[in-house]
Enzyme design. Structure first.
Site, PDB file in Angstrom:
ATOM      1  N   ASN A   1       0.860  -1.182   0.000  1.00 46.08           N
ATOM      2  CA  ASN A   1       0.000   0.000   0.000  1.00 46.08           C
ATOM      3  C   ASN A   1       0.897   1.233   0.000  1.00 46.08           C
ATOM      4  OD1 ASN A   1      -2.874  -1.072   0.349  1.00 46.08           O
ATOM      5  ND2 ASN A   1      -1.694  -2.199   1.902  1.00 46.08           N
ATOM      6  N   GLU A   2       1.145   1.715  -1.214  1.00 50.75           N
ATOM      7  CA  GLU A   2       2.082   2.820  -1.405  1.00 50.75           C
ATOM      8  C   GLU A   2       1.383   4.156  -1.101  1.00 50.75           C
ATOM      9  OE1 GLU A   2       5.065   2.155  -1.728  1.00 50.75           O
ATOM     10  OE2 GLU A   2       5.483   0.593  -3.215  1.00 50.75           O
TER      11      GLU A   2
END
Ligand code: PGA
Length: 252
Positions: free
Chosen positions: A151-152
């Protein structure tokens, strides 16, 4: 008001043993009650020492994983299971091949599906976590972007398991293992922020000087999608497990 706690240890080994002991205690309690334990697991260099300790507990202390169900956070896309770069391979090498977990209880997102099957696979993965009763413990590392799983920055609070594009810093950090940036897959499948926050208990481990800045950003900033780990401030039962170096930029 944040409810997380931090535990700072002299060494990564000590932090890893602390987390392994928490996992062991829960598995033994559940085993005694005839209940399953559902673990969310992570890859990367950070959890390796903790997995070594779990293997030691299995070999020397009789810790059984026969009633444990696992869900890994993420997998590169595209990626064959048997590639030495896959998280499938990593998990078997570093943990699963050395303990008595049942193969049918191991869940890792599949990186080898045709693109048109990926969305359904993600929905099924999320549904399976729920069907198993949710995650008792989620293990996390943290990337220099502040990612948890893949989850950037830009990931939303309500994101669930899905296909994502990797951030350039993440690709650069992975490049040595792949023999160059050009060999790192551009995408991945990852559990979402919401999938992680549903876990009843979360241990985020971060060790070493190169994690000090992102640990400080995570714990001192307000919640922001630019540092997805800050979403953990919303969780009621998260422990940040650090060594002295990783905690060095935190306010005294
Ligand atoms: P690392 O990766 O454990 O190899 O530092 C952590 C992460 O990117 O989540």
């Amino acid at each position: 008001m944040s409810k997380y706690t931090t535990e700072v240890f002299d060494s990564a080994i000590d932090g890893s043993k602390f987390v392994a002991n928490k996992i062991k205690a829960l598995i033994e309690k559940n085993n005694a009650e005839g209940k399953k334990t559902v673990l969310g697991l992570a890859t990367g260099s950070t959890p390796v020492k903790m997995y070594k300790e779990l293997i030691r507990m299995h070999n020397e202390e009789g810790l059984s994983f026969a009633n444990v169900v696992t869900f890994n956070l993420d997998e590169y896309y595209p990626m064959e299971k048997n590639s030495e770069h896959s998280y499938w391979y990593f998990m078997h090498e570093n943990l699963f091949n050395h303990i008595d977990v049942k193969p049918e209880n191991i869940n890792i997102p599949l990186g080898n599906l045709p693109q048109e099957e990926v969305d359904q696979h993600c929905l099924d993965y999320e549904a399976k976590i729920d069907a198993e009763g949710g995650l008792d413990i989620q293990i996390l590392g943290i990337g220099r972007t502040g990612h948890i799983g893949f989850n950037e920055p830009g990931s939303e609070l309500d994101s669930v398991t899905r296909q994502v594009t990797l951030a350039q810093i993440t690709i650069d950090d992975a490049a040595p293992g792949f023999g160059g940036v050009e060999n790192v897959p551009a995408k991945a499948i990852t559990m979402g922020v919401a999938s992680v926050l549903k876990a009843r208990c979360i241990y985020l481990m971060a060790y070493g000087e190169n994690k000090a800045q992102i640990v400080s950003d995570t714990l001192t900033n307000d919640i922001t999608d630019q540092v997805p780990a800050t979403y953990l401030q919303k969780h009621s039962n998260t422990v940040f497990v650090l060594d002295t170096e990783a905690s060095s930029l935190l306010p005294a």
